[in-house]
Motif scaffolding. Structure first.
Motif, PDB file in Angstrom:
ATOM      1  N   ASP A   1       0.688  -1.229   0.007  1.00  0.00           N
ATOM      2  CA  ASP A   1      -0.072  -0.103  -0.027  1.00  0.00           C
ATOM      3  C   ASP A   1       0.930   1.198   0.008  1.00  0.00           C
ATOM      4  O   ASP A   1       0.395   2.311  -0.456  1.00  0.00           O
ATOM      5  CB  ASP A   1      -1.038   0.161   1.225  1.00  0.00           C
ATOM      6  CG  ASP A   1      -2.202  -0.935   0.945  1.00  0.00           C
ATOM      7  OD1 ASP A   1      -2.587  -1.503  -0.045  1.00  0.00           O
ATOM      8  OD2 ASP A   1      -2.701  -1.135   2.133  1.00  0.00           O
ATOM      9  N   ALA A   2       2.117   1.167   0.423  1.00  0.00           N
ATOM     10  CA  ALA A   2       3.009   2.309   0.450  1.00  0.00           C
ATOM     11  C   ALA A   2       4.050   2.055  -0.785  1.00  0.00           C
ATOM     12  O   ALA A   2       4.933   3.322  -0.888  1.00  0.00           O
ATOM     13  CB  ALA A   2       3.839   2.372   1.668  1.00  0.00           C
ATOM     14  N   GLY A   3       3.666   1.404  -1.707  1.00  0.00           N
ATOM     15  CA  GLY A   3       4.520   1.295  -2.965  1.00  0.00           C
ATOM     16  C   GLY A   3       5.890   0.566  -2.687  1.00  0.00           C
ATOM     17  O   GLY A   3       6.842   0.534  -3.340  1.00  0.00           O
ATOM     18  N   VAL A   4       6.079  -0.294  -1.806  1.00  0.00           N
ATOM     19  CA  VAL A   4       7.036  -1.307  -1.379  1.00  0.00           C
ATOM     20  C   VAL A   4       6.908  -2.690  -1.715  1.00  0.00           C
ATOM     21  O   VAL A   4       6.009  -3.087  -1.180  1.00  0.00           O
ATOM     22  CB  VAL A   4       7.679  -0.924   0.161  1.00  0.00           C
ATOM     23  CG1 VAL A   4       8.808  -1.884   0.459  1.00  0.00           C
ATOM     24  CG2 VAL A   4       7.736   0.119   0.381  1.00  0.00           C
ATOM     25  N   GLU A   5       7.615  -3.039  -2.464  1.00  0.00           N
ATOM     26  CA  GLU A   5       7.458  -4.513  -2.875  1.00  0.00           C
ATOM     27  C   GLU A   5       8.299  -5.488  -2.174  1.00  0.00           C
ATOM     28  O   GLU A   5       9.535  -5.169  -1.895  1.00  0.00           O
ATOM     29  CB  GLU A   5       7.680  -4.856  -4.237  1.00  0.00           C
ATOM     30  CG  GLU A   5       7.531  -6.258  -4.860  1.00  0.00           C
ATOM     31  CD  GLU A   5       8.104  -6.360  -6.360  1.00  0.00           C
ATOM     32  OE1 GLU A   5       7.626  -7.533  -6.796  1.00  0.00           O
ATOM     33  OE2 GLU A   5       8.375  -5.483  -6.753  1.00  0.00           O
TER      34      GLU A   5
END
Length: 248
Positions: free
Chosen positions: A143-147
């Motif tokens: 959700d924060a753009g971290v994979e």
């Protein structure tokens, strides 16, 4: 500014009723004059139901820390934030800020801020948690753009993690952290969350071997507090504790 009294007070809500490795690690890595003001919840396990039971008390803990005149409030416990999800967690923090007039944070949001600081959107993950917690954490980070591109875990219950020995957990951090980084050469950082995980001495070793920043709860939360303090920072942390604090 006095040099004989704390120049910064970090309010910290931990998920359990006692303090041991949380405070020990903080005072090893925090700069001189930074003080930890702690209070606790009584989380029984990592389930959503257990977290929900403690959320009613959380705002009371925020109010208590505000009365202690802390500079910032942070909620420890990455599983707590993970299982409620990022949207709701940020709403809880916003409510806390409105009630106290203080910036409110979590270890997990601090991790995200540090990753953004390093420009890291792909990470390796090493934990001592069961798959359900790792999955919730992975969704929160997404959700924060971290994979999360690799995850290594030694699943334990909350009670088992409380009873774990510091020396064994240091070796576990080296083992799981090293495995996760070797498995994912594309990872730009390693996240090893867990307030009770004694891993501060593993950080410089892993960074020296793999050349990527390693994030622990206490490192990221101290970084977020000092980054926000800006020019008020009277002392800087010792960079030997790794790239996170060394980047301030």
């Amino acid at each position: 500014m006095s040099v004989i009294s704390p120049w910064y007070q970090l309010g910290y809500v931990i998920p359990h009723l006692y303090t041991d490795l949380d405070a020990y690690q903080f005072y090893r890595v925090a700069p001189e004059g930074m003080m930890l003001v702690m209070t606790g919840l009584d989380l029984k396990d990592y389930s959503l139901a257990a977290v929900e039971r403690e959320l009613a008390a959380l705002q009371q803990r925020f109010d208590l820390l505000a009365k202690k005149k802390v500079d910032r409030i942070a909620l420890s416990g990455v599983p707590v934030a993970s299982v409620v999800g990022r949207k709701r967690m940020r709403e809880i923090l916003s409510e806390g800020e409105a009630r106290t007039g203080l910036p409110c944070d979590t270890d997990l949001e601090a991790h995200i801020a540090v990753l953004q600081h390093f420009g890291a959107s792909r990470i390796a993950l090493a934990t001592r948690w069961p798959d359900v917690v790792n999955a919730a954490l992975t969704r929160y980070l997404a959700d924060a753009g971290v994979e999360v591109v690799a995850c290594r875990s030694r699943p334990r219950s909350l009670d088992e993690n409380k009873k774990a020995g510091a020396a064994d957990d240091h070796l576990l951090a080296l083992e799981l952290g090293g495995q996760a980084l070797r498995e994912a050469p594309q990872a730009q950082a390693l996240l090893m969350p867990g307030g009770l995980w004694y891993a501060i001495h593993a950080v410089p070793l892993l960074e020296a071997e793999h050349g990527r920043p390693v994030l622990l709860n206490i490192l990221s939360t101290i970084w977020a507090a000092l980054h926000a303090a800006g020019r008020r920072m009277l002392h800087r942390p010792d960079p030997r504790w790794g790239r996170v604090l060394g980047s301030l």
